[in-house]
Scaffold this motif. Structure first.
Motif, PDB file in Angstrom:
ATOM      1  N   LEU A   1      -3.095   6.486 -15.607  1.00 27.44           N
ATOM      2  CA  LEU A   1      -2.515   5.283 -14.979  1.00 27.44           C
ATOM      3  C   LEU A   1      -1.928   5.626 -13.609  1.00 27.44           C
ATOM      4  CD1 LEU A   1      -0.800   3.690 -18.124  1.00 27.44           C
ATOM      5  CD2 LEU A   1      -2.990   3.054 -17.093  1.00 27.44           C
ATOM      6  N   ALA A   2      -1.405   6.851 -13.475  1.00 23.94           N
ATOM      7  CA  ALA A   2      -0.857   7.288 -12.181  1.00 23.94           C
ATOM      8  C   ALA A   2      -1.989   7.539 -11.177  1.00 23.94           C
ATOM      9  CB  ALA A   2      -0.015   8.543 -12.380  1.00 23.94           C
ATOM     10  N   ILE A   3      -3.116   8.042 -11.657  1.00 23.68           N
ATOM     11  CA  ILE A   3      -4.284   8.231 -10.773  1.00 23.68           C
ATOM     12  C   ILE A   3      -4.743   6.870 -10.242  1.00 23.68           C
ATOM     13  CG2 ILE A   3      -6.756   8.835 -10.771  1.00 23.68           C
ATOM     14  CD1 ILE A   3      -6.094  11.227 -12.590  1.00 23.68           C
ATOM     15  N   ALA A   4      -4.739   5.871 -11.121  1.00 21.49           N
ATOM     16  CA  ALA A   4      -5.151   4.526 -10.703  1.00 21.49           C
ATOM     17  C   ALA A   4      -4.217   4.000  -9.604  1.00 21.49           C
ATOM     18  CB  ALA A   4      -5.159   3.583 -11.903  1.00 21.49           C
ATOM     19  N   GLU A   5      -2.921   4.262  -9.734  1.00 19.08           N
ATOM     20  CA  GLU A   5      -1.960   3.836  -8.701  1.00 19.08           C
ATOM     21  C   GLU A   5      -2.238   4.566  -7.389  1.00 19.08           C
ATOM     22  OE1 GLU A   5       0.260   1.316  -8.855  1.00 19.08           O
ATOM     23  OE2 GLU A   5      -0.747   0.967 -10.776  1.00 19.08           O
ATOM     24  N   GLU A   6      -2.603   5.851  -7.494  1.00 21.74           N
ATOM     25  CA  GLU A   6      -2.906   6.645  -6.302  1.00 21.74           C
ATOM     26  C   GLU A   6      -4.141   6.066  -5.578  1.00 21.74           C
ATOM     27  OE1 GLU A   6      -1.320   9.010  -4.795  1.00 21.74           O
ATOM     28  OE2 GLU A   6      -2.894   9.711  -3.439  1.00 21.74           O
ATOM     29  N   VAL A   7      -5.145   5.689  -6.346  1.00 23.06           N
ATOM     30  CA  VAL A   7      -6.356   5.109  -5.744  1.00 23.06           C
ATOM     31  C   VAL A   7      -6.011   3.782  -5.053  1.00 23.06           C
ATOM     32  CG1 VAL A   7      -8.614   4.077  -6.294  1.00 23.06           C
ATOM     33  CG2 VAL A   7      -7.974   6.292  -7.289  1.00 23.06           C
ATOM     34  N   LYS A   8      -5.174   2.983  -5.710  1.00 23.32           N
ATOM     35  CA  LYS A   8      -4.755   1.699  -5.116  1.00 23.32           C
ATOM     36  C   LYS A   8      -4.004   1.963  -3.800  1.00 23.32           C
ATOM     37  CE  LYS A   8      -1.786  -1.125  -7.201  1.00 23.32           C
ATOM     38  NZ  LYS A   8      -1.246  -1.846  -8.362  1.00 23.32           N
ATOM     39  N   ARG A   9      -3.150   2.978  -3.821  1.00 21.86           N
ATOM     40  CA  ARG A   9      -2.369   3.320  -2.626  1.00 21.86           C
ATOM     41  C   ARG A   9      -3.314   3.731  -1.481  1.00 21.86           C
ATOM     42  NH1 ARG A   9      -0.513   7.330   0.021  1.00 21.86           N
ATOM     43  NH2 ARG A   9      -1.638   8.853  -1.224  1.00 21.86           N
ATOM     44  N   ILE A  10      -4.330   4.525  -1.798  1.00 24.12           N
ATOM     45  CA  ILE A  10      -5.285   4.968  -0.771  1.00 24.12           C
ATOM     46  C   ILE A  10      -5.988   3.753  -0.152  1.00 24.12           C
ATOM     47  CG2 ILE A  10      -7.496   6.171  -0.436  1.00 24.12           C
ATOM     48  CD1 ILE A  10      -6.596   8.210  -2.589  1.00 24.12           C
ATOM     49  N   LEU A  11      -6.388   2.808  -1.005  1.00 24.13           N
ATOM     50  CA  LEU A  11      -7.128   1.651  -0.491  1.00 24.13           C
ATOM     51  C   LEU A  11      -6.240   0.700   0.306  1.00 24.13           C
ATOM     52  CD1 LEU A  11      -9.461   0.813  -3.519  1.00 24.13           C
ATOM     53  CD2 LEU A  11     -10.150   1.702  -1.282  1.00 24.13           C
TER      54      LEU A  11
END
Ligand code: FAD
Length: 366
Positions: free
Chosen positions: A354-364
């Motif tokens: 779930l934290a990886i998903a937040e990181e991907v959202k942050r990158i985008l």
């Protein structure tokens, strides 16, 4: 040709977590998966442990996303009725020469901001786990186990309720850059064009990057597959905590540990050895080595161990390498804007999902 905004390759725990997160904010999100349902590879062949974050070097993705991921995961399980148990774990030292490593592990965990770590002595350890042999142990309260299948089911459901799609039996076989994004070609002859492309293809994520022309050897992104097998027993009962030996010094594995699943069944594993072929078959080749590791911390008869299951880790760390972190990167620098690679998502990938998903959202969103 089908046009989509966000195309995510792979419906393991990472692809599903990203799909859930992005489908709340982005239009037209689609996940494509080559198998007939989610989690057919690494995400359903693992220890199902929610890790605390004690093992990984400071300021790495593994350390940061694990400590954040634990919180997000317990919260998700609680709110969505995913079965879990925050049982805690004991990392046991069974000889004097292991003590410096045990203290180092505690120190490392504290540097990573893992709370409530405590070294306990033999008597305290006996009080907690009568059957376990240890001269000291590191008690880690935030560790737990959870039902990964239910977790993925919930991620799938929430993603679909956000109007995103997950399409099975869709194997990506080639990818080309187009004027506005990426054209993805599937083995069934279908073509999709995506503005944003996310590679969460687990064991094959290096191959997906290669399809776009990234030189994975030169970029040091070639994956090494590392198999991990489990044995089970019905003879070990009444263990309350997960029991771990000290980890392998090179960080290839956490050592053959004892986990109790949500049905209170005891399981030992995984071991770790590198392989060249995707092969989930098992035999007793490694049973003696397995037994030698286990017997250091719990008395058990070898004949009471029976083969259980195995999984394969997608590791950036090869047999002769030191620690490697997750590779999570948007590839504009390589000439591929809005293409995000997630490569080498081995353990603690479940915990971090779930934290990886937040990181991907942050990158985008940056
Ligand atoms: C033995 C073992 C024990 C572990 N224990 C733990 C643990 O206790 N706790 C923890 O936090 N982590 C653990 N892990 C790590 C964790 O399981 C992984 O980090 C996580 O499952 C990785 O998920 P993923 O979605 O990246 O990969 P996967 O689950 O492998 O998903 C990738 C998906 O991509 C699909 N795909 C691949 N190529 C294509 C293509 N060309 N087209 C379409 N689809 C494609 C695959 O079919 C697959 O479904 C363990 C791993 C192993 C092997």
């Amino acid at each position: 040709m089908e046009k989509v905004n966000v195309l995510i390759i792979g419906a393991g725990v990472i692809g599903l977590s990203i799909a859930r997160a992005l489908s709340k904010e982005f239009e037209d999100v689609v996940v494509v998966e080559k198998e007939e349902s989610f989690g057919r590879h690494t995400s359903s062949r693992n220890s199902e442990v929610i890790h605390s974050g004690i093992y990984y070097p400071q300021n790495t993705f593994k350390a940061k996303l694990c400590v954040l991921g634990v919180e997000l995961l317990y919260d998700f399980c609680e709110k969505n009725g995913v079965p879990y148990q925050k049982c805690g774990k004991l990392v046991v030292a069974t000889s004097e020469d292991e003590l410096p490593e045990l203290y180092k592990l505690k120190e490392n965990g504290e540097k990573n901001n893992v709370k409530g770590l405590e070294i306990i002595d033999e008597i305290e350890c006996r009080k907690l786990e009568l059957q376990i042999t240890a001269i000291k142990a590191l008690k880690v309260n935030s560790t737990g186990v959870f039902d990964t299948h239910k977790f993925m089911q919930k991620l799938e459901k929430e993603t679909e309720s956000n109007d995103a799609f997950i399409v099975y039996d869709m194997e990506v076989i080639s990818i080309k850059k187009s004027e506005n994004g990426y054209i993805v070609n599937f083995s069934n002859g279908e073509l999709f064009e995506a503005n944003i492309l996310i590679n969460s293809a687990g064991l094959f994520s290096d191959k997906i990057a290669e399809m776009l022309g990234i030189n994975i050897k030169a970029a040091n992104l070639q994956l090494h597959w590392c198999k991990g097998e489990y044995y089970k027993t019905t003879k070990v009962k009444d263990i309350k905590h997960l029991i771990y030996p000290l980890p392998d010094p090179k960080g290839i594995s956490l050592g053959i540990h004892l986990t109790i699943n949500l049905n209170e069944e005891a399981r030992f594993g995984p071991n770790a050895y590198y392989i060249n072929e995707l092969n989930y078959s098992m035999d007793d080749t490694h049973k003696d080595a397995f037994y030698d590791s286990i017997i250091k911390y719990i008395k058990i008869d070898k004949e009471h161990l029976s083969l259980d299951d195995c999984g394969i880790r997608p590791k950036l760390q090869g047999p002769d390498d030191d620690f490697r972190d997750f590779y999570i990167k948007e590839e504009s620098e390589e000439g591929f804007p809005n293409f995000i690679n997630l490569i080498g998502i081995d353990s603690p990938g479940l915990t971090c999902s779930l934290a990886i998903a937040e990181e991907v959202k942050r990158i985008l969103n940056r």
